[in-house]
Design a protein around this motif. Structure first.
Motif, PDB file in Angstrom:
ATOM      1  N   LEU A 121      10.104  42.496 -25.123  1.00  0.00           N
ATOM      2  CA  LEU A 121       9.088  42.419 -24.166  1.00  0.00           C
ATOM      3  C   LEU A 121       7.903  43.428 -24.683  1.00  0.00           C
ATOM      4  O   LEU A 121       7.912  44.202 -25.265  1.00  0.00           O
ATOM      5  N   ASP A 122       6.734  42.499 -24.373  1.00  0.00           N
ATOM      6  CA  ASP A 122       5.504  42.942 -24.868  1.00  0.00           C
ATOM      7  C   ASP A 122       5.053  44.034 -23.912  1.00  0.00           C
ATOM      8  O   ASP A 122       4.247  43.528 -22.720  1.00  0.00           O
ATOM      9  N   GLU A 123       5.272  45.331 -24.258  1.00  0.00           N
ATOM     10  CA  GLU A 123       5.071  46.570 -23.210  1.00  0.00           C
ATOM     11  C   GLU A 123       3.524  46.600 -22.668  1.00  0.00           C
ATOM     12  O   GLU A 123       3.099  46.780 -21.763  1.00  0.00           O
ATOM     13  N   SER A 124       2.510  46.140 -23.917  1.00  0.00           N
ATOM     14  CA  SER A 124       1.172  46.290 -23.817  1.00  0.00           C
ATOM     15  C   SER A 124       0.930  45.383 -22.720  1.00  0.00           C
ATOM     16  O   SER A 124      -0.040  45.637 -21.686  1.00  0.00           O
ATOM     17  N   LEU A 125       1.160  44.030 -22.841  1.00  0.00           N
ATOM     18  CA  LEU A 125       0.734  43.337 -21.830  1.00  0.00           C
ATOM     19  C   LEU A 125       1.381  43.567 -20.247  1.00  0.00           C
ATOM     20  O   LEU A 125       0.879  43.285 -19.481  1.00  0.00           O
ATOM     21  N   LEU A 130       1.628  43.699 -14.901  1.00  0.00           N
ATOM     22  CA  LEU A 130       2.545  43.793 -13.729  1.00  0.00           C
ATOM     23  C   LEU A 130       2.306  44.890 -12.715  1.00  0.00           C
ATOM     24  O   LEU A 130       1.785  45.877 -13.196  1.00  0.00           O
ATOM     25  N   ALA A 131       2.465  44.549 -11.331  1.00  0.00           N
ATOM     26  CA  ALA A 131       2.555  45.596 -10.413  1.00  0.00           C
ATOM     27  C   ALA A 131       3.787  46.468 -10.655  1.00  0.00           C
ATOM     28  O   ALA A 131       4.804  46.037 -11.025  1.00  0.00           O
ATOM     29  N   PRO A 132       3.984  47.701 -10.098  1.00  0.00           N
ATOM     30  CA  PRO A 132       4.955  48.431 -10.360  1.00  0.00           C
ATOM     31  C   PRO A 132       6.145  47.834  -9.833  1.00  0.00           C
ATOM     32  O   PRO A 132       7.263  48.061 -10.515  1.00  0.00           O
ATOM     33  N   ALA A 133       6.275  47.446  -8.713  1.00  0.00           N
ATOM     34  CA  ALA A 133       7.604  46.464  -8.342  1.00  0.00           C
ATOM     35  C   ALA A 133       8.095  45.378  -9.230  1.00  0.00           C
ATOM     36  O   ALA A 133       9.181  45.279  -9.470  1.00  0.00           O
ATOM     37  N   GLU A 134       6.994  44.742 -10.023  1.00  0.00           N
ATOM     38  CA  GLU A 134       7.239  43.748 -10.503  1.00  0.00           C
ATOM     39  C   GLU A 134       7.867  44.142 -11.973  1.00  0.00           C
ATOM     40  O   GLU A 134       8.845  43.704 -12.651  1.00  0.00           O
ATOM     41  N   ARG A 135       7.381  45.410 -12.263  1.00  0.00           N
ATOM     42  CA  ARG A 135       7.746  45.882 -13.483  1.00  0.00           C
ATOM     43  C   ARG A 135       9.358  46.421 -13.790  1.00  0.00           C
ATOM     44  O   ARG A 135      10.032  46.306 -14.771  1.00  0.00           O
ATOM     45  N   GLU A 136       9.679  46.619 -12.523  1.00  0.00           N
ATOM     46  CA  GLU A 136      11.193  47.039 -12.327  1.00  0.00           C
ATOM     47  C   GLU A 136      12.212  45.758 -12.579  1.00  0.00           C
ATOM     48  O   GLU A 136      13.309  45.840 -12.858  1.00  0.00           O
ATOM     49  N   LEU A 137      11.604  44.797 -12.228  1.00  0.00           N
ATOM     50  CA  LEU A 137      12.149  43.534 -12.328  1.00  0.00           C
ATOM     51  C   LEU A 137      12.373  42.763 -13.688  1.00  0.00           C
ATOM     52  O   LEU A 137      13.172  41.948 -13.958  1.00  0.00           O
ATOM     53  N   VAL A 138      11.162  42.776 -14.722  1.00  0.00           N
ATOM     54  CA  VAL A 138      10.907  42.173 -15.767  1.00  0.00           C
ATOM     55  C   VAL A 138      11.872  42.797 -16.881  1.00  0.00           C
ATOM     56  O   VAL A 138      11.595  43.994 -17.107  1.00  0.00           O
ATOM     57  N   ARG A 139      12.606  42.066 -17.435  1.00  0.00           N
ATOM     58  CA  ARG A 139      13.506  42.489 -18.696  1.00  0.00           C
ATOM     59  C   ARG A 139      12.914  41.854 -20.027  1.00  0.00           C
ATOM     60  O   ARG A 139      13.201  42.464 -21.165  1.00  0.00           O
ATOM     61  N   ASN A 141       9.944  38.631 -22.324  1.00  0.00           N
ATOM     62  CA  ASN A 141       8.900  38.178 -22.084  1.00  0.00           C
ATOM     63  C   ASN A 141       8.725  36.812 -21.201  1.00  0.00           C
ATOM     64  O   ASN A 141       7.735  36.321 -20.752  1.00  0.00           O
ATOM     65  N   GLU A 142      10.012  36.137 -21.167  1.00  0.00           N
ATOM     66  CA  GLU A 142      10.114  34.872 -20.372  1.00  0.00           C
ATOM     67  C   GLU A 142       9.636  35.407 -19.071  1.00  0.00           C
ATOM     68  O   GLU A 142       8.821  34.453 -18.192  1.00  0.00           O
ATOM     69  N   GLU A 143      10.169  36.383 -18.363  1.00  0.00           N
ATOM     70  CA  GLU A 143       9.870  36.904 -16.881  1.00  0.00           C
ATOM     71  C   GLU A 143       8.385  37.220 -16.990  1.00  0.00           C
ATOM     72  O   GLU A 143       7.606  37.074 -15.889  1.00  0.00           O
ATOM     73  N   LEU A 144       8.001  38.152 -17.977  1.00  0.00           N
ATOM     74  CA  LEU A 144       6.617  38.420 -17.830  1.00  0.00           C
ATOM     75  C   LEU A 144       5.529  37.284 -17.889  1.00  0.00           C
ATOM     76  O   LEU A 144       4.507  37.540 -17.309  1.00  0.00           O
ATOM     77  N   ILE A 145       5.720  36.596 -18.684  1.00  0.00           N
ATOM     78  CA  ILE A 145       4.846  35.253 -18.793  1.00  0.00           C
ATOM     79  C   ILE A 145       4.743  34.291 -17.571  1.00  0.00           C
ATOM     80  O   ILE A 145       3.828  33.788 -17.254  1.00  0.00           O
ATOM     81  N   ARG A 146       5.827  34.290 -17.207  1.00  0.00           N
ATOM     82  CA  ARG A 146       6.202  33.776 -15.505  1.00  0.00           C
ATOM     83  C   ARG A 146       5.258  34.111 -14.780  1.00  0.00           C
ATOM     84  O   ARG A 146       4.618  33.439 -13.838  1.00  0.00           O
ATOM     85  N   LEU A 147       5.128  35.468 -14.817  1.00  0.00           N
ATOM     86  CA  LEU A 147       4.362  36.232 -13.821  1.00  0.00           C
ATOM     87  C   LEU A 147       2.925  36.052 -14.235  1.00  0.00           C
ATOM     88  O   LEU A 147       1.827  36.036 -13.400  1.00  0.00           O
ATOM     89  N   TRP A 148       2.770  36.245 -15.400  1.00  0.00           N
ATOM     90  CA  TRP A 148       1.135  35.819 -15.993  1.00  0.00           C
ATOM     91  C   TRP A 148       0.675  34.601 -15.491  1.00  0.00           C
ATOM     92  O   TRP A 148      -0.524  34.586 -15.230  1.00  0.00           O
ATOM     93  N   THR A 149       1.325  33.672 -15.744  1.00  0.00           N
ATOM     94  CA  THR A 149       0.928  32.213 -15.258  1.00  0.00           C
ATOM     95  C   THR A 149       0.487  32.166 -13.678  1.00  0.00           C
ATOM     96  O   THR A 149      -0.365  31.718 -13.489  1.00  0.00           O
ATOM     97  N   ARG A 150       1.583  32.945 -12.940  1.00  0.00           N
ATOM     98  CA  ARG A 150       1.240  32.718 -11.374  1.00  0.00           C
ATOM     99  C   ARG A 150      -0.011  33.467 -11.333  1.00  0.00           C
ATOM    100  O   ARG A 150      -0.965  33.021 -10.354  1.00  0.00           O
ATOM    101  N   LYS A 151      -0.371  34.629 -11.824  1.00  0.00           N
ATOM    102  CA  LYS A 151      -1.652  35.420 -11.579  1.00  0.00           C
ATOM    103  C   LYS A 151      -2.708  34.879 -12.295  1.00  0.00           C
ATOM    104  O   LYS A 151      -4.041  34.657 -11.403  1.00  0.00           O
ATOM    105  N   ASP A 176      13.717  33.527 -11.977  1.00  0.00           N
ATOM    106  CA  ASP A 176      14.668  32.569 -12.856  1.00  0.00           C
ATOM    107  C   ASP A 176      14.473  31.098 -12.364  1.00  0.00           C
ATOM    108  O   ASP A 176      14.228  30.891 -10.947  1.00  0.00           O
ATOM    109  N   LEU A 177      14.212  30.174 -13.143  1.00  0.00           N
ATOM    110  CA  LEU A 177      14.068  28.898 -12.879  1.00  0.00           C
ATOM    111  C   LEU A 177      15.411  28.477 -12.514  1.00  0.00           C
ATOM    112  O   LEU A 177      16.540  28.696 -13.462  1.00  0.00           O
TER     113      LEU A 177
END
Length: 217
Positions: A121-125, A130-139, A141-151, A176-177
């Motif tokens: 996971l890219d901790e810097s990105l 990520l909002a605090p509640a999102e950070r708890e769910l992300v494990r 980079n796939e989950e991180l980038i999915r949230l990035w594209t949404r935003k 998850d897709l």
């Protein structure tokens, strides 16, 4: 047409020798400024594809449409895109290393495509996005980038800024897709269409946010 149309694919399938003829002088100038040929082709393909998308929605030839962008800070060629002949039609485009996508439809439209980086996971990105509640769910980079594209899609709709990504909490949406690699979601009255693309070990996350249901053509 009430729904939003989305087109996507590899740059090499979209960028033809005649593609530059569709672009405005401003677009051709921006394309010429790219140092890498691959980046230039991505740019041209995306700008052609968004015209094609708008043309299909409006029922007119793509060579009759003019894509414009105007930003009060950076001038022509920057800012939210629009079609001069159909200014009320929402359009958006994105490109990432050999893959392009575009969307057109009524109301606000935003689309983003991003490469999923390999490794841990890219901790810097994550700290920027990520909002605090999102950070708890992300494990990873796939989950991180999915949230990035949404935003980023929300940014392109004009509803969020890059400085304020952490203020948008999308933690209620699944990360998850499904097995088919594509799903449609709803969030606060908006429609989201997401899918996974890529080949040769590359993974690309894509998200469209629109006012009406989106269809991938």
């Amino acid at each position: 047409m009430r729904d939003c149309l989305v087109l996507a694919g590899p740059t090499d399938e979209i960028c033809s020798p005649a593609a530059m003829d569709l672009l405005t002088e401003v677009e051709r100038g921006r394309a010429a400024a790219f140092v890498r040929e691959s980046d230039r082709r991505d740019f041209v393909a995306a700008h052609v594809l968004v015209r094609r998308c708008a043309a299909k929605v409006a029922g007119v030839p793509e060579d009759r449409l003019t894509l414009l962008q105007v930003c009060e800070h950076h001038g022509p060629g920057h800012g939210r895109p629009y079609i001069a002949e159909i200014p009320r039609l929402g359009v958006s485009l994105s490109h990432t290393r050999g893959y392009v996508c575009a969307a057109a439809g009524p109301g606000l439209v935003g689309v983003d495509a991003e490469q999923v980086p390999p490794g841990p996971l890219d901790e810097s990105l994550a700290g920027q996005v990520l909002a605090p509640a999102e950070r708890e769910l992300v494990r990873g980079n796939e989950e991180l980038i999915r949230l990035w594209t949404r935003k980023e899609a929300l940014v392109k709709r004009g509803e969020l800024t890059l400085d304020g990504l952490r203020t948008a909490d999308l933690s209620t949406l699944p990360l998850d897709l499904p097995p088919g690699g594509r799903h449609a979601l709803r969030w606060q009255g908006r429609h989201l269409l997401e899918w996974r693309a890529g080949e040769d070990g590359r993974e690309i996350a894509v998200c469209v946010v629109s006012d009406h249901p989106a269809t991938l053509g």
